[in-house]
Design a protein around this motif. Sequence first.
Motif, PDB file in Angstrom:
ATOM      1  N   CYS A 146       0.837  -1.194   0.000  1.00 40.38           N
ATOM      2  CA  CYS A 146       0.000   0.000   0.000  1.00 40.38           C
ATOM      3  C   CYS A 146       0.874   1.246   0.000  1.00 40.38           C
ATOM      4  O   CYS A 146       1.879   1.308   0.719  1.00 40.38           O
ATOM      5  N   GLY A 147       0.470   2.235  -0.817  1.00 38.22           N
ATOM      6  CA  GLY A 147       1.076   3.552  -0.787  1.00 38.22           C
ATOM      7  C   GLY A 147       0.061   4.577  -0.316  1.00 38.22           C
ATOM      8  O   GLY A 147      -1.057   4.238   0.105  1.00 38.22           O
ATOM      9  N   SER A 148       0.407   5.841  -0.423  1.00 36.33           N
ATOM     10  CA  SER A 148      -0.443   6.893   0.127  1.00 36.33           C
ATOM     11  C   SER A 148      -1.810   6.964  -0.545  1.00 36.33           C
ATOM     12  O   SER A 148      -2.792   7.335   0.096  1.00 36.33           O
ATOM     13  N   ASP A 149      -1.903   6.588  -1.813  1.00 38.34           N
ATOM     14  CA  ASP A 149      -3.187   6.685  -2.519  1.00 38.34           C
ATOM     15  C   ASP A 149      -4.247   5.747  -1.958  1.00 38.34           C
ATOM     16  O   ASP A 149      -5.445   5.999  -2.120  1.00 38.34           O
ATOM     17  N   HIS A 150      -3.834   4.653  -1.328  1.00 36.28           N
ATOM     18  CA  HIS A 150      -4.793   3.607  -0.958  1.00 36.28           C
ATOM     19  C   HIS A 150      -4.797   3.297   0.538  1.00 36.28           C
ATOM     20  O   HIS A 150      -5.366   2.289   0.950  1.00 36.28           O
ATOM     21  N   TRP A 151      -4.183   4.177   1.362  1.00 37.68           N
ATOM     22  CA  TRP A 151      -4.100   3.866   2.783  1.00 37.68           C
ATOM     23  C   TRP A 151      -5.473   3.697   3.420  1.00 37.68           C
ATOM     24  O   TRP A 151      -5.689   2.767   4.215  1.00 37.68           O
ATOM     25  N   ASP A 152      -6.411   4.563   3.125  1.00 36.44           N
ATOM     26  CA  ASP A 152      -7.725   4.487   3.771  1.00 36.44           C
ATOM     27  C   ASP A 152      -8.391   3.139   3.506  1.00 36.44           C
ATOM     28  O   ASP A 152      -8.988   2.534   4.409  1.00 36.44           O
ATOM     29  N   ASP A 153      -8.291   2.656   2.279  1.00 37.66           N
ATOM     30  CA  ASP A 153      -8.876   1.357   1.941  1.00 37.66           C
ATOM     31  C   ASP A 153      -8.144   0.233   2.668  1.00 37.66           C
ATOM     32  O   ASP A 153      -8.770  -0.681   3.214  1.00 37.66           O
ATOM     33  N   PHE A 154      -6.826   0.302   2.691  1.00 40.53           N
ATOM     34  CA  PHE A 154      -6.038  -0.717   3.379  1.00 40.53           C
ATOM     35  C   PHE A 154      -6.372  -0.744   4.869  1.00 40.53           C
ATOM     36  O   PHE A 154      -6.565  -1.812   5.461  1.00 40.53           O
ATOM     37  N   ALA A 155      -6.466   0.431   5.469  1.00 42.14           N
ATOM     38  CA  ALA A 155      -6.760   0.502   6.903  1.00 42.14           C
ATOM     39  C   ALA A 155      -8.122  -0.085   7.228  1.00 42.14           C
ATOM     40  O   ALA A 155      -8.284  -0.806   8.223  1.00 42.14           O
ATOM     41  N   GLU A 156      -9.115   0.204   6.400  1.00 45.14           N
ATOM     42  CA  GLU A 156     -10.472  -0.272   6.672  1.00 45.14           C
ATOM     43  C   GLU A 156     -10.620  -1.759   6.402  1.00 45.14           C
ATOM     44  O   GLU A 156     -11.233  -2.492   7.204  1.00 45.14           O
ATOM     45  N   ASN A 157     -10.075  -2.239   5.294  1.00 51.32           N
ATOM     46  CA  ASN A 157     -10.366  -3.597   4.839  1.00 51.32           C
ATOM     47  C   ASN A 157      -9.314  -4.628   5.209  1.00 51.32           C
ATOM     48  O   ASN A 157      -9.568  -5.827   5.058  1.00 51.32           O
ATOM     49  N   VAL A 158      -8.161  -4.194   5.689  1.00 56.91           N
ATOM     50  CA  VAL A 158      -7.131  -5.134   6.122  1.00 56.91           C
ATOM     51  C   VAL A 158      -6.817  -4.928   7.603  1.00 56.91           C
ATOM     52  O   VAL A 158      -6.992  -5.826   8.416  1.00 56.91           O
ATOM     53  N   VAL A 159      -6.361  -3.728   7.969  1.00 60.99           N
ATOM     54  CA  VAL A 159      -5.925  -3.482   9.344  1.00 60.99           C
ATOM     55  C   VAL A 159      -7.063  -3.714  10.335  1.00 60.99           C
ATOM     56  O   VAL A 159      -6.919  -4.468  11.311  1.00 60.99           O
ATOM     57  N   SER A 160      -8.205  -3.088  10.092  1.00 59.02           N
ATOM     58  CA  SER A 160      -9.309  -3.171  11.045  1.00 59.02           C
ATOM     59  C   SER A 160     -10.019  -4.517  11.015  1.00 59.02           C
ATOM     60  O   SER A 160     -10.647  -4.909  12.001  1.00 59.02           O
ATOM     61  N   ALA A 161      -9.932  -5.214   9.886  1.00 55.84           N
ATOM     62  CA  ALA A 161     -10.684  -6.461   9.733  1.00 55.84           C
ATOM     63  C   ALA A 161      -9.965  -7.682  10.288  1.00 55.84           C
ATOM     64  O   ALA A 161     -10.588  -8.724  10.492  1.00 55.84           O
ATOM     65  N   ALA A 162      -8.670  -7.575  10.540  1.00 49.91           N
ATOM     66  CA  ALA A 162      -7.879  -8.753  10.912  1.00 49.91           C
ATOM     67  C   ALA A 162      -7.845  -8.963  12.416  1.00 49.91           C
ATOM     68  O   ALA A 162      -7.826  -8.010  13.198  1.00 49.91           O
ATOM     69  N   GLY A 163      -7.803 -10.233  12.826  1.00 48.25           N
ATOM     70  CA  GLY A 163      -7.535 -10.567  14.219  1.00 48.25           C
ATOM     71  C   GLY A 163      -6.066 -10.418  14.543  1.00 48.25           C
ATOM     72  O   GLY A 163      -5.692 -10.133  15.682  1.00 48.25           O
TER      73      GLY A 163
END
Length: 389
Positions: A108-125
Amino acid sequence: MAVHEAPSTGPQRFDLVVTGGLLADPLRPEPFEGDLAVRDGRIAATGAPGTLDAAAAEERVDATGLLVAPGLIDLHTHVYAPRTDLGVPADTVGIRQGVTTVVDAGSCGSDHWDDFAENVVSAAGTRVLSWLNISRHGLVHGRTELAGGPDDIDEAATEKLLREHPDRIRGIKVRMSSSVLGGSGLAPLKAAKRVAARVGRPVMVHVGNEPPRLGDVLDLLGEGDVVTHAFHGKPGGLFGSEDAARRAVARGVRLDVGHGSASLSLDTAERALAAGFTPYTISTDVHVRNVEGPVHSLVTTLTKMLALGLTPHQVIRRATLHPAQVLGMENELGTLRVGGAADLTLLRVVEGPVTLTDAEGETRTADTRLEAVATVRAGHLHARETPTV
């Protein structure tokens, strides 16, 4: 061994007690017999066998015959699924494989951080941290993310995200090999170093096929920066720039394994160990194209380093305390210190022949392997087997 317990104003209460194992705290020279208690997602106490009141715990884990290690940290993974063609779900290579923290390395780079944070970071155990790619695109549009020149880099946006999300974005990733860069040369690394200096974070640098020369890359790095894929078997590499590598290590540059599909040669690693180049961290570069082999898991990668002569305690340190130090999180992760996060990995040392394959297709037979039995993440047990009693 005295009982060490965090202060408490109420009656003693534990959510989980792990008994009967060897505590593999990398702050100690060797594993030692002891019990460990968890309360409210934190390590609440450690003590000699039988000194903690297991009856006061809601759950007890019998770790007889196991190493009780801090939760393993994989410093180099690719978990941006499905937005990149390399991404594997974080929990697949995280808590399901004995790893409590994965660090995505530039998917992930700066263009896609919000998507990465919502769909990967927050979704993972699994705890998911990030090396943010200096390329604004990351790997979302393919794997030549720096071939377009200055338009591929937005230093201001990268710096803004590092300042806004210091808990999740721990540094900057830049890939410095000919297959990625096009005609960009050393410019992306210089940009990454400028941003990193302004926010006080390290840079992780992917090295591979030259150009640029590894020595020229190393000369730009300083204390705390990480060279991943340091033990590849491609032309050039560590032994094409040995003097620069020794100077870099002396400055505090950290060498990381970063196994990957093409970046761990057991012959090169063996030669490096003999020459005094010991990996500071052991990571996988795991992604969808190598998770079924040759990488498989972090524990398998640790086993490959056992085959080269490191001890179980040495490889555990390089997948716990050392990556925590790289991330600047050694007070939270990477040890069994009372008050730290209750992230644990229960490991079994298995004796018997095992065939190991490196990224060049070369095989070796080893006599010892590590096996992940269970994971405790933020105080919650995730068992690959069922060691509870």
